[in-house]
Design a protein around this motif. Structure first.
Motif, PDB file in Angstrom:
ATOM      1  N   ALA A  40      -3.477   0.306   9.814  1.00 18.42           N
ATOM      2  CA  ALA A  40      -3.756  -1.295   9.733  1.00 18.42           C
ATOM      3  C   ALA A  40      -2.532  -1.843  10.410  1.00 18.42           C
ATOM      4  CB  ALA A  40      -3.891  -1.664   8.211  1.00 18.42           C
ATOM      5  N   LEU A  41      -1.362  -1.486  10.074  1.00 20.99           N
ATOM      6  CA  LEU A  41      -0.122  -2.221  10.493  1.00 20.99           C
ATOM      7  C   LEU A  41       0.027  -1.908  11.982  1.00 20.99           C
ATOM      8  CD1 LEU A  41       2.335  -1.293   7.946  1.00 20.99           C
ATOM      9  CD2 LEU A  41       1.431  -3.397   8.121  1.00 20.99           C
ATOM     10  N   PRO A  54       7.862   6.975  11.216  1.00 26.12           N
ATOM     11  CA  PRO A  54       8.241   7.893  10.040  1.00 26.12           C
ATOM     12  C   PRO A  54       7.326   7.700   8.942  1.00 26.12           C
ATOM     13  CG  PRO A  54      10.308   6.419  10.732  1.00 26.12           C
ATOM     14  CD  PRO A  54       9.098   5.948  11.476  1.00 26.12           C
ATOM     15  N   LEU A  55       6.408   6.739   8.641  1.00 27.46           N
ATOM     16  CA  LEU A  55       5.833   6.709   7.581  1.00 27.46           C
ATOM     17  C   LEU A  55       4.498   7.638   7.619  1.00 27.46           C
ATOM     18  CD1 LEU A  55       5.240   2.914   7.408  1.00 27.46           C
ATOM     19  CD2 LEU A  55       6.932   4.332   6.387  1.00 27.46           C
ATOM     20  N   ALA A  56       4.113   8.134   6.379  1.00 28.19           N
ATOM     21  CA  ALA A  56       3.066   8.880   6.426  1.00 28.19           C
ATOM     22  C   ALA A  56       1.612   8.487   6.980  1.00 28.19           C
ATOM     23  CB  ALA A  56       2.739   9.380   4.949  1.00 28.19           C
ATOM     24  N   GLU A  57       0.902   9.245   7.710  1.00 27.38           N
ATOM     25  CA  GLU A  57      -0.394   8.735   8.211  1.00 27.38           C
ATOM     26  C   GLU A  57      -1.250   8.541   6.953  1.00 27.38           C
ATOM     27  OE1 GLU A  57      -0.870   8.330  11.420  1.00 27.38           O
ATOM     28  OE2 GLU A  57       1.086   9.333  11.781  1.00 27.38           O
ATOM     29  N   GLY A  58      -2.175   7.233   7.327  1.00 26.85           N
ATOM     30  CA  GLY A  58      -2.992   6.632   6.237  1.00 26.85           C
ATOM     31  C   GLY A  58      -3.506   5.363   6.755  1.00 26.85           C
ATOM     32  N   PRO A  59      -4.303   4.788   6.055  1.00 23.62           N
ATOM     33  CA  PRO A  59      -5.155   3.517   6.404  1.00 23.62           C
ATOM     34  C   PRO A  59      -4.083   2.634   6.399  1.00 23.62           C
ATOM     35  CG  PRO A  59      -6.381   4.577   4.675  1.00 23.62           C
ATOM     36  CD  PRO A  59      -5.206   5.547   4.775  1.00 23.62           C
ATOM     37  N   GLN A  72       0.714  -1.290   0.054  1.00 25.31           N
ATOM     38  CA  GLN A  72       0.149  -0.025  -0.010  1.00 25.31           C
ATOM     39  C   GLN A  72       0.837   1.225  -0.056  1.00 25.31           C
ATOM     40  OE1 GLN A  72      -3.442   0.411  -0.146  1.00 25.31           O
ATOM     41  NE2 GLN A  72      -3.316  -1.832  -0.651  1.00 25.31           N
ATOM     42  N   PHE A  73       2.224   1.061   0.154  1.00 29.50           N
ATOM     43  CA  PHE A  73       3.019   2.362   0.297  1.00 29.50           C
ATOM     44  C   PHE A  73       3.681   2.501  -1.141  1.00 29.50           C
ATOM     45  CE2 PHE A  73       2.659   1.006   4.747  1.00 29.50           C
ATOM     46  CZ  PHE A  73       2.588   2.137   5.269  1.00 29.50           C
TER      47      PHE A  73
END
Length: 336
Positions: free
Chosen positions: A323-324, A314-319, A67-68
């Motif tokens: 979920a992770l 560090p990852l961008a916010e999102g679904p 998804q990334f």
């Protein structure tokens, strides 16, 4: 929220849910296709555990990692098939080593046929995983080979035991990092890599996978003691009966040998004795289930799950990130 896949992750985004569900369905088709043989007996043996189902935890992580980037990239589903085939192959071999009678709620391959068939079927699955992997490029082959080396090294270290002067719990966690964490890290890495994510994102997800993989196995250790066959899909106390000292036992041993109570030492003596007798095994399970060592093992599971969640920062916010993160809580929930 919607439950996705046999693992039971709740996903809060309908588009993500649709992508993950479609991906897992395609992986399932790929697993059946990859386990077909011109020899019907081989097909039956190779598909024995595929048909038994399972959590499909590794393919789920591939789908979430993808998804990334572009989740529909052509290498995503085949890479998930590779990691699940590799995992299934190790289960056939593990059941021979452990002399297990039940796996995923059905008779293990070695119980259904014999040890030779189980070992050779595992080898067949490794071969089929390699065939699928070859189409994903030399970098994917290198990554899988390195992970497989770590997986086998972890198994050998478990068999050899800790070296002189090495802390038994530290040794065990090293074993889990190799045996379980390595392939789960590859699942996250393949998902992001095949989807074309940037190197920083791939690195973050790989480190996340390593930690959640260890948490996942620690939860399984707790389940082997705390659950019944229906919950775990295998006979409770399998590890105890085979003399495998998982984390709850190691915590008990550290306590008993470090000035614990007579009851601690008596329970350890029971665990280190002959547990082939069902009544003795039942007493050992009952003793461990109510012991503080189980509490500590659950705390360790939570610690690794928390470390996995922290890696996502560090990852961008999102679904997908949500979920992770939720997956960390789902792993801990399995351990009670």
């Amino acid at each position: 929220m919607t439950v996705v896949g046999p693992f039971g992750l709740s996903v809060r985004d309908t588009a993500l849910e649709a992508d993950v569900q479609a991906g897992l369905a395609a992986v399932e088709e790929g697993l059946f296709e990859a386990t077909k043989s011109d020899v019907p007996f081989i097909t039956g043996a190779a598909q024995h555990l595929v048909r038994a189902g399972g959590k499909r935890f590794r393919p789920l992580l591939v789908m979430l990692g993808a998804q990334f980037g572009d989740p529909h990239a052509p290498g995503v589903v085949p890479s998930a098939v590779v990691v699940e085939l590799t995992h299934l192959a190790t289960l056939y071999h593990d059941d021979v080593m452990d002399e297990a009678a039940v796996r995923r709620g059905v008779a293990s391959a070695n119980a259904n046929w014999d040890n030779s068939v189980a070992v050779l079927t595992g080898d067949f699955l490794f071969a089929r995983a390699s065939q699928v992997l070859a189409d994903l490029g030399p970098e994917a082959v290198r990554i899988q080979a390195q992970a497989f080396e770590r997986l086998v090294t972890g198994q050998i270290l478990e068999t050899a035991g800790p070296s002189a002067g090495q802390n038994a719990i530290d040794h065990y966690l090293d074993v889990l990092s190799g045996k379980t964490g390595s392939l789960i890290a590859v699942a996250c890495r393949f998902g992001a890599m095949m989807a074309g994510a940037d190197e920083r994102t791939i690195s973050v997800l790989t480190q996340y996978g390593e930690r959640i993989g260890t948490a996942f196995q620690l939860a399984d250790d707790v389940l082997d003691i705390a659950s019944d066959s229906h919950e775990s899909g295998k006979t409770p106390g399998t590890d105890l009966r085979e003399g495998i000292a998982t984390l709850p036992v190691l915590h008990l041993r550290a306590l008993a040998e470090g000035g614990g109570s007579p009851e601690d030492r008596a329970l350890l003596a029971l665990l280190e004795g002959d547990l082939d007798d069902d009544a003795r095994l039942a007493d050992a399970l009952a003793g461990l289930r109510s012991h503080p060592a189980m509490v500590q093992a659950r705390r360790d599971t939570v610690r690794y799950a928390d470390e996995a969640r922290a890696m996502l920062e560090p990852l961008a916010e999102g679904p997908a990130k949500a979920a992770l993160s939720d997956l960390c809580a789902a792993v801990v929930h399995r351990a009670g």
